[in-house]
Design a protein around this motif. Structure first.
Motif, short mmCIF file in Angstrom:
data_model
loop_
_atom_site.label_atom_id
_atom_site.label_comp_id
_atom_site.label_asym_id
_atom_site.label_seq_id
_atom_site.Cartn_x
_atom_site.Cartn_y
_atom_site.Cartn_z
N LEU A 1 -52.23 -0.30 31.74
CA LEU A 1 -52.90 0.88 31.20
C LEU A 1 -53.47 0.57 29.82
CD1 LEU A 1 -53.68 3.86 31.44
CD2 LEU A 1 -51.56 4.40 30.28
N ALA B 1 -49.76 9.70 29.19
CA ALA B 1 -50.84 9.27 28.31
C ALA B 1 -52.04 10.20 28.45
CB ALA B 1 -51.24 7.84 28.63
N ILE B 2 -52.40 10.51 29.69
CA ILE B 2 -53.58 11.33 29.91
C ILE B 2 -53.33 12.78 29.47
CG2 ILE B 2 -55.21 12.12 31.65
CD1 ILE B 2 -55.48 9.25 31.41
N ASP C 1 -48.09 6.74 32.79
CA ASP C 1 -49.53 6.84 32.54
C ASP C 1 -50.01 8.29 32.60
OD1 ASP C 1 -48.77 6.71 35.15
OD2 ASP C 1 -50.03 5.00 35.66
N TYR C 2 -49.36 9.14 33.39
CA TYR C 2 -49.75 10.54 33.40
C TYR C 2 -49.52 11.17 32.04
CZ TYR C 2 -50.78 11.37 38.33
OH TYR C 2 -51.37 11.40 39.56
N ILE D 1 -54.04 3.70 36.42
CA ILE D 1 -55.20 4.48 36.00
C ILE D 1 -56.23 3.51 35.43
CG2 ILE D 1 -56.07 6.27 34.49
CD1 ILE D 1 -53.32 7.49 34.49
#
Lengths: 561, 371
Positions: free
Chosen positions: B165, A346-347, A343-344, B94
């Motif tokens: 996500l 993705a950001i 997910d990191y 997230i």
């Protein structure tokens, strides 16, 4: 399961829940907007179809649960659930009559309330309740009819509604002299499916579906008895037929449908590229639009005859450059994020995408990239004397690129590199331990994905004849991600299916375009819950996503979907 | 790396060859690139700062204004960042839709504020009416977040990591466009509060009243939250769940309840942030949550995700950077209209933190751990 609740209470609860959904659809404006599209002229509109559908589902769910016994009880429960939907909708109508909701909800217009109450306002409430109960009972009936009866009925209904929905498209296709015109006059009046047409479509599809249910097995047996080479010939033949049909589409369908297909093709190209990154290698990239922009701007700057053009190359000379530049950009933006996972990642990619968009838009780079006005005056590509002038011609360019990219992506997937990607997707640490060079493999994924995105951007630039930074918002990345997810991560037919549904549909039905991202958002959430592998899944992904479920079901922790 | 790389691998980049010299065995082309990246960013910052200071185009008061503005902006980021950090701390996920939770609070607060503004109550009784607006914003945000958790996230617990996500990204767009459908696509103007117009002189510095209110309110709320998490039983339970979910469950802690409370508390902070944001910027829009959401996430990562004081610190830091940065770093380089690039500064910080120090200022290294 955990607690026993009386079935009729469950039915009412389901009804209230789906009634809430119907109210949501009304207040968000879908009922009113869709009311303009007649499915069967004068009888049934798409706007009405939404609340009706919620009542059907409520009835179906309210009736389900307790198997066996007489059919009376489920019917009553379904009607109850349907009536509950009707009650919630009626409450909205009453409320709308009492207070001016429009100062808050822009869609709470008289037209919307009219659409919900058969044009009668509060006096239409008994009708709403009765109608909803009847529809709920129909939904309940669907839950206990045998598949042999239900399936042809559902097929016939979907065909009828489908023909009504796409009447514009079909009328364009049938717009010709002779037999086609006769069919058109038989089925359609002015701007929609006539009652006669609806009956014909329903009867035909119901009949053929019933026949197929009876005789379909024999055809499949016949196909199974064919020898392998014969099956191969059959498959190639049908593929050839499909390609021939595709090639003829622009001639028959005209500019509007060609334009839609060009867009579908462009998004399929983007999807195929992102599919390599997300679907094959499992790297969630939310900044993918950057490569689309880089491809478009490269072609724009290299070919433009306007203010910002640099060299005035031809399209054919600029495309390889655009692809190469995007590829290099893919590597350059890929290297820093190599060490970031999940997910990191993705950001971080989202951050890169936004940085590029803001830079392009800024006054700082305006002397080179044109700021918000963009690069204008991009000439259309030519081959000899043939100019790719409009959508009909660009269709062939897009189709050829798609074919090329599908071929390349297929070969990549089945190569050593492709298997390495899948290994990285499944587990990075194990992949590394097995001797896969993570740096090379990940960078190749970013680079190939970026190259395809750049190609798509190049075609996009010539399609519009200009490039603006506003065309490259994050929403494009989300759009492409949605179509991959809906189609099926890692599956190439899935990408095509996804872009037909998520890009083609909103273009054909302009009412949907307004609610495009609402529907995408809902689709992403629902797909993740109901069918995380997508509509047309790749085998490996399907296995992976259901592995834990099977394990859970085996130990009695969690039932199947 | 002593593992043998298969000989038939991809000869596009031959790292191994360049790595063999004994001195630079661990120093790869990738490292070189990353160092170049650091040096370029550092050079831009240093050079730009020197240039700006030498030019002396901005007097001291302007810088103080920037700092105060940055602090008020930063305290809003900090409030939003708390939601990211708490949810990530417990679920390792997230909550991409958290920006929309923030937006929903500000948006519904608008309707109450507008009604008060029309009736004149807002100016007759500003404290009560602003508190009511604040309460409405917090309650709406909390309700939306709880709904989100129940409908979109809870069924996905235990799925592969990208699944929640993606659902969160979907939920984010769903919420944005639902609000657009409900309330229209235009900007809605928040009514002015007479009391909050103008400035107050605090310690000889003139501070815009709205900004002072924002900073004070945000600090109070963060202190309250910190006390809640550190002192109460529920807070302790939440911290236990974020340490180790299974062990906490074995100790008799209701994990579901802790998760729900984390969502609720984070969302109420986001709702409050939405209200404060609307006080400063005086308008709401369905897309307003997206950029602040990403930036608050940056703040959370900057402070060390999962770490509550870290989120507060990260928020303030990011706000300062963003308000001072464009002029300080970019004006000196002769860049036209540097303020347009303030988001570039924020996003560059995001990317740099994720690349070089994913554990943030105060956090431990969570990224490598696999949930």
């Amino acid at each position: 399961m955990s607690r026993y609740r009386r079935p009729w209470i469950v039915a009412v609860q389901k009804g209230l829940l789906w009634g809430g959904v119907a109210v949501f659809l009304a207040l968000v404006g879908m009922v009113e907007t869709f009311a303009g599209r007649q499915l069967i002229v004068g009888v049934f509109s798409l706007g009405l179809a939404l609340p009706v559908l919620t009542a059907v589902v409520a009835g179906y769910q309210g009736a389900a649960g307790q198997a066996g016994g007489a059919h009376g009880a489920p019917l009553v429960r379904g009607a109850l659930a349907g009536a509950a939907v009707g009650a919630v909708v009626s409450a909205l109508v009453v409320l709308g009559g009492l207070v001016n909701m429009r100062s808050m909800f822009v869609s709470a217009s008289p037209a919307m309330f009219a659409a919900l109450s058969f044009g009668r306002g509060t006096s239409g409430i008994p009708l709403v309740l009765l109608g909803a109960a009847a529809v709920g009972a129909v939904g309940a009936a669907a839950s206990f009819l045998s598949a042999g009866v239900r399936r042809p009925l559902v097929t016939a209904l979907s065909w009828t509604l489908g023909v009504g929905l796409f009447q514009e498209l079909l009328q364009i296709l049938l717009h010709a002299e002779g037999a086609r015109s006769a069919v058109r006059e038989l089925l359609f009046i002015e701007d929609g499916l006539s009652i006669r047409g609806a009956t014909i479509v329903f009867a035909l599809s119901w009949g053929s579906s019933t026949v197929w249910a009876r005789r379909g097995g024999a055809v499949r047996q016949w196909h199974g008895r064919l020898s392998a080479p014969q099956q191969r010939v059959l498959r190639l033949g049908s593929l050839g037929g499909a390609v021939a049909l595709l090639l003829l589409v622009p001639l028959a369908a005209g500019p509007f449908i060609s334009q839609v297909l060009v867009l579908v093709g462009l998004f399929a190209l983007l999807g195929l590229g992102l599919n390599i990154v997300v679907g094959f290698a499992g790297l969630l990239d939310l900044g993918y639009v950057a490569f689309f922009a880089i491809g478009a701007y490269t072609v724009g700057l290299l070919t433009s005859v306007g203010e910002y053009g640099i060299v005035g190359l031809s399209f054919w000379a600029a495309v390889p450059v655009a692809v190469a530049v995007s590829l290099v950009a893919g590597v350059l933006l890929g290297v820093p994020v190599l060490g970031i996972r999940g997910d990191y990642l993705a950001i971080a990619t989202l951050g890169f995408g936004e940085i590029i968009r803001i830079l392009v838009l800024s006054d700082f780079l305006r002397p080179w990239l044109g700021g918000s006005q963009g690069v204008l005056g991009i000439p259309k590509p030519m081959i000899g004397g043939f100019e790719f002038r409009g959508p009909e011609q660009l269709f062939y360019l897009t189709l050829a690129s798609c074919a090329l990219v599908i071929f390349v992506a297929m070969r990549l997937r089945d190569s050593r590199l492709g298997r390495a990607w899948m290994a990285v997707r499944e587990d990075e640490d194990v992949a590394e331990a097995m001797g896969i060079n993570l740096v090379n493999v990940k960078l190749m994924a970013f680079a190939m994905g970026a190259a395809f995105g750049g190609l798509s951007g190049a075609i996009f630039a010539v399609m519009l004849g200009s490039v603006f930074p506003h065309s490259f918002q994050l929403l494009i990345s989300i759009n492409v991600l949605s179509l991959i997810i809906v189609g099926g991560m890692g599956s190439m037919p899935g990408v095509i299916v996804g872009s037909l549904f998520l890009v083609g549909l909103p273009e054909l039905l302009r009412e949907f375009a307004e609610y495009r991202f609402l529907i995408y958002g809902a689709a992403l959430v629902l797909m993740m819950q109901l069918r995380p592998e997508g509509l047309w899944p790749a085998e490996a992904v399907k296995r992976e996503l259901h592995a834990s479920e099977e394990a859970g079901a085996a130990s009695g922790l969690r039932g199947g979907v | 790396m002593s593992l043998k790389i298969p000989s038939g691998s991809f000869p596009l980049f031959n790292w191994e060859a360049s790595v063999q010299s004994s001195l630079m065995r661990r120093f790869t082309v990738v490292d070189l690139y990353l160092w170049a990246f650091r040096i370029v960013v550092l050079a831009v910052v240093v050079w730009g700062t020197i240039g700006t200071i030498m030019a002396r185009r901005y007097p001291g008061e302007v810088w103080i204004d920037f700092v105060v503005y940055g602090l008020s902006q930063g305290s809003i980021y900090a409030l939003i960042a708390l939601g990211y950090t708490m949810v990530y701390g417990i679920l390792r996920m997230i909550n991409f839709a958290h920006g929309e939770v923030f937006m929903s609070g500000a948006y519904t607060g608008y309707f109450v504020a507008a009604a008060f503004g029309r009736s004149g109550y807002l100016d007759r009784n500003p404290v009560v009416s602003l508190l009511v607006v604040l309460a409405v914003a917090m309650i709406t945000s909390t309700a939306i977040a709880l709904l989100l958790e129940r409908v979109a996230y809870r069924p996905l617990r235990g799925s592969p990591r990208l699944v929640p996500l993606i659902a969160a990204i979907g939920a984010s767009f769903f919420l944005q466009y639902a609000f657009r459908g409900f309330f229209g696509s235009g900007f809605q103007a928040y009514p002015e509060t007479q009391v909050l117009k103008g400035t107050w002189a605090i310690a000889g510095i003139n501070i815009l009243r709205t900004q002072a209110v924002v900073i004070v309110a945000a600090v109070l709320m963060m202190l309250g939250l910190y006390a809640f998490v550190m002192r109460t039983k529920t807070g302790t339970a939440m911290r236990a769940v974020s340490e180790d979910r299974e062990a906490a469950a074995l100790m008799g802690i209701d994990v579901d309840r802790a998760i729900v409370i984390a969502f609720a508390v984070g969302a109420s902070m986001a709702g409050a942030a939405g209200f404060l944001y609307a006080l400063v910027f005086k308008q709401v829009h369905f897309f307003m949550g997206f950029i602040p959401g990403i930036k608050a996430f940056t703040a959370a990562v900057l402070g060390g995700i999962g770490n509550i004081p870290g989120a507060m610190l990260g928020g303030l830091f990011l706000g300062l950077f963003e308000s001072v940065g464009p002029i300080l770093f970019l004006d000196g380089l002769g860049i036209v209209a540097p303020y347009q690039l303030k988001d570039v500064i924020a996003f560059t910080m995001l990317v740099m933190v994720l690349i070089f120090r994913p554990s943030g200022i105060m956090g431990e290294r969570l990224v490598v751990k696999k949930a």
